[in-house]
Design a protein around this motif. Sequence first.
Motif, PDB file in Angstrom:
ATOM      1  N   ALA A  34     -18.595   3.697   0.374  1.00  0.00           N
ATOM      2  CA  ALA A  34     -17.644   3.995   1.450  1.00  0.00           C
ATOM      3  C   ALA A  34     -17.350   2.732   2.262  1.00  0.00           C
ATOM      4  O   ALA A  34     -16.197   2.466   2.624  1.00  0.00           O
ATOM      5  N   GLU A  35     -18.386   1.937   2.555  1.00  0.00           N
ATOM      6  CA  GLU A  35     -18.184   0.680   3.283  1.00  0.00           C
ATOM      7  C   GLU A  35     -17.303  -0.277   2.480  1.00  0.00           C
ATOM      8  O   GLU A  35     -16.422  -0.950   3.032  1.00  0.00           O
ATOM      9  N   TYR A  36     -17.560  -0.337   1.180  1.00  0.00           N
ATOM     10  CA  TYR A  36     -16.770  -1.201   0.303  1.00  0.00           C
ATOM     11  C   TYR A  36     -15.305  -0.754   0.303  1.00  0.00           C
ATOM     12  O   TYR A  36     -14.385  -1.578   0.428  1.00  0.00           O
ATOM     13  N   THR A  37     -15.078   0.552   0.197  1.00  0.00           N
ATOM     14  CA  THR A  37     -13.716   1.083   0.194  1.00  0.00           C
ATOM     15  C   THR A  37     -13.000   0.768   1.498  1.00  0.00           C
ATOM     16  O   THR A  37     -11.850   0.318   1.515  1.00  0.00           O
ATOM     17  N   GLU A  38     -13.695   0.988   2.608  1.00  0.00           N
ATOM     18  CA  GLU A  38     -13.090   0.703   3.909  1.00  0.00           C
ATOM     19  C   GLU A  38     -12.781  -0.782   4.059  1.00  0.00           C
ATOM     20  O   GLU A  38     -11.764  -1.159   4.659  1.00  0.00           O
ATOM     21  N   SER A  39     -13.617  -1.637   3.490  1.00  0.00           N
ATOM     22  CA  SER A  39     -13.416  -3.080   3.638  1.00  0.00           C
ATOM     23  C   SER A  39     -12.139  -3.542   2.949  1.00  0.00           C
ATOM     24  O   SER A  39     -11.386  -4.348   3.505  1.00  0.00           O
ATOM     25  N   TRP A  40     -11.865  -3.044   1.732  1.00  0.00           N
ATOM     26  CA  TRP A  40     -10.638  -3.505   1.079  1.00  0.00           C
ATOM     27  C   TRP A  40      -9.393  -2.851   1.687  1.00  0.00           C
ATOM     28  O   TRP A  40      -8.317  -3.467   1.716  1.00  0.00           O
ATOM     29  N   ILE A  41      -9.539  -1.634   2.210  1.00  0.00           N
ATOM     30  CA  ILE A  41      -8.396  -1.012   2.883  1.00  0.00           C
ATOM     31  C   ILE A  41      -8.037  -1.789   4.147  1.00  0.00           C
ATOM     32  O   ILE A  41      -6.866  -2.068   4.417  1.00  0.00           O
ATOM     33  N   LEU A  42      -9.031  -2.172   4.918  1.00  0.00           N
ATOM     34  CA  LEU A  42      -8.772  -2.947   6.134  1.00  0.00           C
ATOM     35  C   LEU A  42      -8.173  -4.307   5.798  1.00  0.00           C
ATOM     36  O   LEU A  42      -7.327  -4.826   6.534  1.00  0.00           O
ATOM     37  N   ALA A  43      -8.596  -4.896   4.679  1.00  0.00           N
ATOM     38  CA  ALA A  43      -8.087  -6.214   4.288  1.00  0.00           C
ATOM     39  C   ALA A  43      -6.618  -6.163   3.882  1.00  0.00           C
ATOM     40  O   ALA A  43      -5.870  -7.117   4.112  1.00  0.00           O
ATOM     41  N   VAL A  44      -6.190  -5.059   3.313  1.00  0.00           N
ATOM     42  CA  VAL A  44      -4.831  -4.968   2.790  1.00  0.00           C
ATOM     43  C   VAL A  44      -3.872  -4.274   3.751  1.00  0.00           C
ATOM     44  O   VAL A  44      -2.654  -4.429   3.656  1.00  0.00           O
ATOM     45  N   LYS A  45      -4.397  -3.527   4.689  1.00  0.00           N
ATOM     46  CA  LYS A  45      -3.568  -2.660   5.531  1.00  0.00           C
ATOM     47  C   LYS A  45      -2.485  -3.436   6.287  1.00  0.00           C
ATOM     48  O   LYS A  45      -1.327  -3.004   6.372  1.00  0.00           O
ATOM     49  N   GLY A  46      -2.826  -4.568   6.840  1.00  0.00           N
ATOM     50  CA  GLY A  46      -1.869  -5.347   7.614  1.00  0.00           C
ATOM     51  C   GLY A  46      -0.791  -6.000   6.777  1.00  0.00           C
ATOM     52  O   GLY A  46       0.204  -6.503   7.319  1.00  0.00           O
ATOM     53  N   LYS A  47      -0.943  -6.004   5.471  1.00  0.00           N
ATOM     54  CA  LYS A  47       0.051  -6.606   4.580  1.00  0.00           C
ATOM     55  C   LYS A  47       1.173  -5.637   4.237  1.00  0.00           C
ATOM     56  O   LYS A  47       2.175  -6.034   3.638  1.00  0.00           O
ATOM     57  N   LEU A  48       1.011  -4.369   4.608  1.00  0.00           N
ATOM     58  CA  LEU A  48       1.970  -3.337   4.224  1.00  0.00           C
ATOM     59  C   LEU A  48       3.073  -3.182   5.262  1.00  0.00           C
ATOM     60  O   LEU A  48       2.819  -3.184   6.466  1.00  0.00           O
ATOM     61  N   LYS A  49       4.285  -3.000   4.777  1.00  0.00           N
ATOM     62  CA  LYS A  49       5.396  -2.670   5.670  1.00  0.00           C
ATOM     63  C   LYS A  49       5.185  -1.268   6.242  1.00  0.00           C
ATOM     64  O   LYS A  49       4.466  -0.442   5.673  1.00  0.00           O
ATOM     65  N   ASP A  50       5.849  -0.980   7.342  1.00  0.00           N
ATOM     66  CA  ASP A  50       5.757   0.358   7.926  1.00  0.00           C
ATOM     67  C   ASP A  50       6.337   1.417   7.000  1.00  0.00           C
ATOM     68  O   ASP A  50       6.013   2.601   7.105  1.00  0.00           O
ATOM     69  N   THR A  51       7.193   1.006   6.072  1.00  0.00           N
ATOM     70  CA  THR A  51       7.829   1.930   5.129  1.00  0.00           C
ATOM     71  C   THR A  51       7.104   1.994   3.789  1.00  0.00           C
ATOM     72  O   THR A  51       7.599   2.616   2.843  1.00  0.00           O
ATOM     73  N   ALA A  52       5.942   1.349   3.693  1.00  0.00           N
ATOM     74  CA  ALA A  52       5.238   1.236   2.410  1.00  0.00           C
ATOM     75  C   ALA A  52       4.561   2.536   1.996  1.00  0.00           C
ATOM     76  O   ALA A  52       4.200   3.375   2.827  1.00  0.00           O
ATOM     77  N   SER A  53       4.369   2.661   0.686  1.00  0.00           N
ATOM     78  CA  SER A  53       3.592   3.755   0.104  1.00  0.00           C
ATOM     79  C   SER A  53       2.337   3.184  -0.539  1.00  0.00           C
ATOM     80  O   SER A  53       2.279   2.010  -0.907  1.00  0.00           O
ATOM     81  N   VAL A  54       1.331   4.053  -0.703  1.00  0.00           N
ATOM     82  CA  VAL A  54       0.024   3.643  -1.192  1.00  0.00           C
ATOM     83  C   VAL A  54      -0.445   4.620  -2.265  1.00  0.00           C
ATOM     84  O   VAL A  54      -0.365   5.843  -2.077  1.00  0.00           O
ATOM     85  N   TYR A  55      -0.928   4.092  -3.392  1.00  0.00           N
ATOM     86  CA  TYR A  55      -1.540   4.910  -4.432  1.00  0.00           C
ATOM     87  C   TYR A  55      -2.919   4.329  -4.753  1.00  0.00           C
ATOM     88  O   TYR A  55      -3.040   3.130  -5.010  1.00  0.00           O
ATOM     89  N   VAL A  56      -3.935   5.175  -4.736  1.00  0.00           N
ATOM     90  CA  VAL A  56      -5.298   4.732  -5.006  1.00  0.00           C
ATOM     91  C   VAL A  56      -5.890   5.565  -6.138  1.00  0.00           C
ATOM     92  O   VAL A  56      -6.008   6.793  -6.028  1.00  0.00           O
ATOM     93  N   CYS A  57      -6.271   4.895  -7.212  1.00  0.00           N
ATOM     94  CA  CYS A  57      -6.850   5.576  -8.375  1.00  0.00           C
ATOM     95  C   CYS A  57      -8.342   5.804  -8.172  1.00  0.00           C
ATOM     96  O   CYS A  57      -9.032   5.005  -7.538  1.00  0.00           O
ATOM     97  N   CYS A  58      -8.849   6.888  -8.758  1.00  0.00           N
ATOM     98  CA  CYS A  58     -10.283   7.184  -8.671  1.00  0.00           C
ATOM     99  C   CYS A  58     -10.656   8.239  -9.706  1.00  0.00           C
ATOM    100  O   CYS A  58      -9.784   8.908 -10.272  1.00  0.00           O
ATOM    101  N   ASP A  59     -11.958   8.376  -9.967  1.00  0.00           N
ATOM    102  CA  ASP A  59     -12.424   9.492 -10.778  1.00  0.00           C
ATOM    103  C   ASP A  59     -12.852  10.611  -9.837  1.00  0.00           C
ATOM    104  O   ASP A  59     -12.782  10.479  -8.612  1.00  0.00           O
ATOM    105  N   TRP A  60     -13.304  11.727 -10.399  1.00  0.00           N
ATOM    106  CA  TRP A  60     -13.570  12.901  -9.553  1.00  0.00           C
ATOM    107  C   TRP A  60     -14.666  12.635  -8.529  1.00  0.00           C
ATOM    108  O   TRP A  60     -14.614  13.133  -7.403  1.00  0.00           O
ATOM    109  N   LYS A  61     -15.646  11.810  -8.890  1.00  0.00           N
ATOM    110  CA  LYS A  61     -16.771  11.600  -7.986  1.00  0.00           C
ATOM    111  C   LYS A  61     -16.442  10.586  -6.896  1.00  0.00           C
ATOM    112  O   LYS A  61     -16.749  10.803  -5.724  1.00  0.00           O
ATOM    113  N   SER A  62     -15.806   9.473  -7.277  1.00  0.00           N
ATOM    114  CA  SER A  62     -15.434   8.488  -6.255  1.00  0.00           C
ATOM    115  C   SER A  62     -14.344   9.035  -5.344  1.00  0.00           C
ATOM    116  O   SER A  62     -14.190   8.591  -4.195  1.00  0.00           O
ATOM    117  N   ALA A  63     -13.594  10.026  -5.822  1.00  0.00           N
ATOM    118  CA  ALA A  63     -12.569  10.651  -4.985  1.00  0.00           C
ATOM    119  C   ALA A  63     -13.165  11.295  -3.739  1.00  0.00           C
ATOM    120  O   ALA A  63     -12.527  11.335  -2.678  1.00  0.00           O
TER     121      ALA A  63
END
Length: 308
Positions: free
Chosen positions: A83-112
């Motif tokens: 969870a910490e790892y996931t939050e870290s990359w989301i925080l790193a990329v979040k500011g790079k996104l436009k306000d109109t941007a969309s996000v898709y994140v792949c995962c398996d059933w357990k990491s979901a």
Amino acid sequence: MKSLRNKTIDFPLEQAGQYLERAVKLDSVDQIPYNSTVIGDTFDALKKLPERSVDLLIVDPPYNLDKDFHGNGFKKQREEKYAEYTESWILAVKGKLKDTASVYVCCDWKSALVIGPIVSKHFNLKNRITWQREKGRGAKANWKNSMEDIFYATVSDDYTFNLDAVKIKKRVIAPYKENGKPKDWEQTEDGKFRNTCPSNFWDDIAVPYWSMAENTAHPTQKPEKLIAKLILASSNEGDLVLDPFAGSGTTGVVAKKLGRRFIDIEQNPLYCAWAEKRLLDAETDKTIQGYENGVFLERNSFLSSHRK
């Protein structure tokens, strides 16, 4: 020796020179250029990407499994650490996104179970797509795992969704007529078909295999058709698509084929070389398996253009 029909890209690093020259070395640039495969750590690379520049983010992070990525291993972690790892990359990329941007994140059933709540915390969670991965190992004491998930989210309520670009061509089982004419379907030389709205369950995806030109030796490669749906639905021509865990470059390849700009970031030089080989091939071959004439076909469909 490989069969002549085996198109898998799996050359070793020793033979990757011409393709590695095409990739961008992170320490050689102050700002990442568009339409590039970047060799380097994604956290370092994101620092060289302009703020509010990305229209579409597609993320296929390491699932929380023990996995060897040709020398770059990922070790399964406690859920709190993942969870910490996931939050870290989301925080790193979040500011790079436009306000109109969309996000898709792949995962398996357990990491979901870990990723979903964190995506929802930072973005407007819109849906969870489940796609049928027909390959997979059987299990003697459990159900065979043949599904994966993709969380779909947006930065704000102002976003792109091109419905007509992602309709699916399906065969009509019980055609209905109105005033003697087809209603919502068409007669073709291959049969009766209807272009239908897509749902959040996708059973029309073929996982790349050895005789397909898009196939590489990457252990968790996503199909081009899968990524094409995301790009067509949530971006427009000329938009910038970012993939911070690019693997063998499927996002960049599909973005190029569909007229989008892209930035792929990948720390494994071998995968970057495979990606650049695919990008070079895409300059002369823009076909995407299962996508024809602006419409997605059902899996294993063979229409007239495939006949010999």
